[in-house]
Design an enzyme around this catalytic site. Structure first.
Site, PDB file in Angstrom:
ATOM      1  N   ASP A  68       3.046 -21.679 -47.154  1.00 40.40           N
ATOM      2  CA  ASP A  68       2.069 -22.251 -48.072  1.00 40.40           C
ATOM      3  C   ASP A  68       1.598 -23.527 -47.836  1.00 40.40           C
ATOM      4  O   ASP A  68       2.512 -24.548 -48.479  1.00 40.40           O
ATOM      5  CB  ASP A  68       2.361 -21.869 -49.605  1.00 40.40           C
ATOM      6  N   HIS A  69       0.471 -23.732 -47.145  1.00 41.61           N
ATOM      7  CA  HIS A  69       0.039 -25.222 -46.848  1.00 41.61           C
ATOM      8  C   HIS A  69      -0.119 -26.121 -48.152  1.00 41.61           C
ATOM      9  O   HIS A  69      -0.184 -27.367 -48.000  1.00 41.61           O
ATOM     10  CB  HIS A  69      -0.964 -25.388 -46.025  1.00 41.61           C
ATOM     11  N   ARG A  70      -0.371 -25.391 -49.354  1.00 42.85           N
ATOM     12  CA  ARG A  70      -0.536 -26.320 -50.474  1.00 42.85           C
ATOM     13  C   ARG A  70       0.666 -26.776 -51.042  1.00 42.85           C
ATOM     14  O   ARG A  70       0.862 -27.835 -51.711  1.00 42.85           O
ATOM     15  CB  ARG A  70      -0.914 -25.326 -51.472  1.00 42.85           C
TER      16      ARG A  70
END
Length: 468
Positions: A438-440
């Site tokens: 998850d790039h968040r």
């Protein structure tokens, strides 16, 4: 008429066997009407959106009725089985009551009387001692008239007043003043407030002009169109399978994850020859006798060590509170393909387990999943997941995150390939790893470090000792 004592029949309702589940499918009944059941006995097997679960009955008795057949999807809270807890006596035919003389009216204390809906209040036969003083003539009560239909036609002041309603309407002084200012007759309003009190909203609704009746011109007669044809399917060439249970939940979860968490996937190809040799050696170790020892065991341990070295990867995104929740534990999910669909049970506190304990947990997880006995609790609270697509002979893939997790590691098939080893091209056992995150939560640097650490351990498994 078949009679049955209501108090002796217990209705067992479909429970919520997971967190927030709304329905379940009845897979199999283990009892039939007339069977005796005991407290804790399993009566049926149901499939929820997460797993197949056996339901025990919580009391003793005799099965009176099964409300739904096998294969039916039932909402949580709906009664599925009736059990006679009185001992199972068969229902008896109630004899028709014989004609009896009317009993003398029983004297009851005067007060509020219960009303049976649809029958009104019975006339009390209680006599009171006459009071001393001038006699006041008693007025006979007027017959009760059905006014509900009339009241409905008098929609908040629109229409003629109801002549039958002569009582003073209930309303607070400010509401009465508002009605007077707007020219609204309170006796024409159907109250919506508690205890029949007219509210300001009722007055405003009554003061609103009636909707104008718009006369529409007669529709032009159009040529009659044939109804749309019902689509037909060639059952010999197509099979349609209802989407429900585990497959339905998996589909919803994957769509939600793919379009909620921004996925990034990185790949690395690694020589795992030393790891495969270690697997063979561990199979001979007496501490691991009888346990499931395979490459997945060492891959799982390698991922746990990589997470320990890069703890920020083990987190989740709290959208409601706009917070990143860092987990100080690892519940390691293992994706498992079952006849009912894909499930992802997880090993609780995998970070704290020794290699033999991890091997035992993996073995139990796989057997339980294949038997369809994985509990909903075993599939909740995961933090990271491993999916071993190599068992299907593919090199790797781009896995989708399990909802609520930060990363998922895909392991491809392990094959003999030409590889440069110590300056020479030799056949080596090679696999490809893919890490989606998850790039968040995980930026490129952190994700790359985790994947590189896993690859380094599998290339040199002695790092399981030096890094751990």
């Amino acid at each position: 008429m078949t009679t049955m004592t209501e108090a002796s029949v217990r209705e067992f309702k479909m429970p919520d066997v997971g967190e927030g589940l709304t329905e379940a499918e009845i897979l199999k009944w283990y009892v039939k009407p007339g069977d005796e059941v005991t407290d804790g006995q399993v009566v049926c097997e149901v499939e929820t959106a997460k797993a197949a679960v056996e339901l025990p009955i919580p009391y003793d008795g005799v099965v009176r009725e099964l409300h739904f057949p096998e294969g039916t999807t039932v909402d949580v809270g709906t009664s599925i089985i009736a059990v006679d807890v009185s001992g199972g006596a068969a229902p008896v035919e109630a004899p028709a009551p014989a004609a009896e003389p009317e009993p003398e009216p029983e004297k009851k204390p005067e007060g509020r009387q219960p009303v049976l809906v649809g029958y009104g209040v019975a006339v009390s036969s209680t006599k009171r001692r006459p009071r001393k003083g001038p006699q006041v003539p008693v007025q006979e009560p007027a017959p009760v008239q059905e006014t509900s239909v009339v009241i409905q036609t008098e929609l908040n002041g629109h229409g003629a007043p109801v002549a039958a309603l002569k009582e003073r309407p209930l309303a607070k002084p400010p509401v009465r003043k508002l009605a007077k200012d707007l020219g609204v007759d309170l006796t024409t309003i159907v109250p919506s407030g508690p205890d029949g009190i007219i509210t300001r909203e009722d007055v405003h609704a009554a003061a609103a002009p009636e909707p104008a009746v718009v006369e529409t011109p007669a529709p032009t007669v159009a040529p009659t169109q044939a109804p749309a044809p019902v689509p037909t399917y060639d059952t010999a060439r197509e099979t349609r399978i209802p989407v429900k249970g585990v497959r339905k939940a998996t589909a919803a979860a994957m769509v939600g994850s793919a379009f909620t968490a921004p996925h990034v996937t990185e790949f690395v190809t690694v020589d795992v020859t030393r790891t495969m040799k270690l697997v063979e050696e561990l199979k001979q170790d007496k501490e691991l006798q009888g346990l499931r020892v395979n490459p997945l065991l060492l891959i799982a341990k390698a991922l746990l060590v990589a997470i320990k070295r890069n703890p920020d990867v083990n987190a989740s995104w709290d959208e409601a509170n706009q917070e990143i929740v860092q987990k100080h534990y690892v519940n390691l999910g293992i994706a498992a393909a079952t006849p009912r669909g894909l499930i992802v049970p997880n090993i609780k506190d995998a970070h704290a387990k020794t290699l033999p304990q991890l091997a035992q947990a993996l073995g139990e997880l796989v057997v339980t999943a294949k038997d369809g006995k994985t509990s909903p609790a075993a599939m909740q609270g995961g933090t990271v997941t491993i999916t071993n697509v190599g068992v299907f002979g593919v090199d790797t893939g781009t896995p989708i995150l399990n909802p609520g997790e930060s990363a998922i590691l895909a392991v491809g098939s392990i094959k003999l390939q030409p590889w440069v080893h110590k300056g020479k091209v030799k056949p080596r056992q090679v696999t490809t790893l893919a890490l989606s995150f998850d790039h968040r939560l995980v930026d490129g640097e952190l994700g790359s470090k985790v994947l590189a650490d896993v690859a380094a351990i599998l290339e040199q498994p002695k790092r399981l000792i030096t890094w751990a």
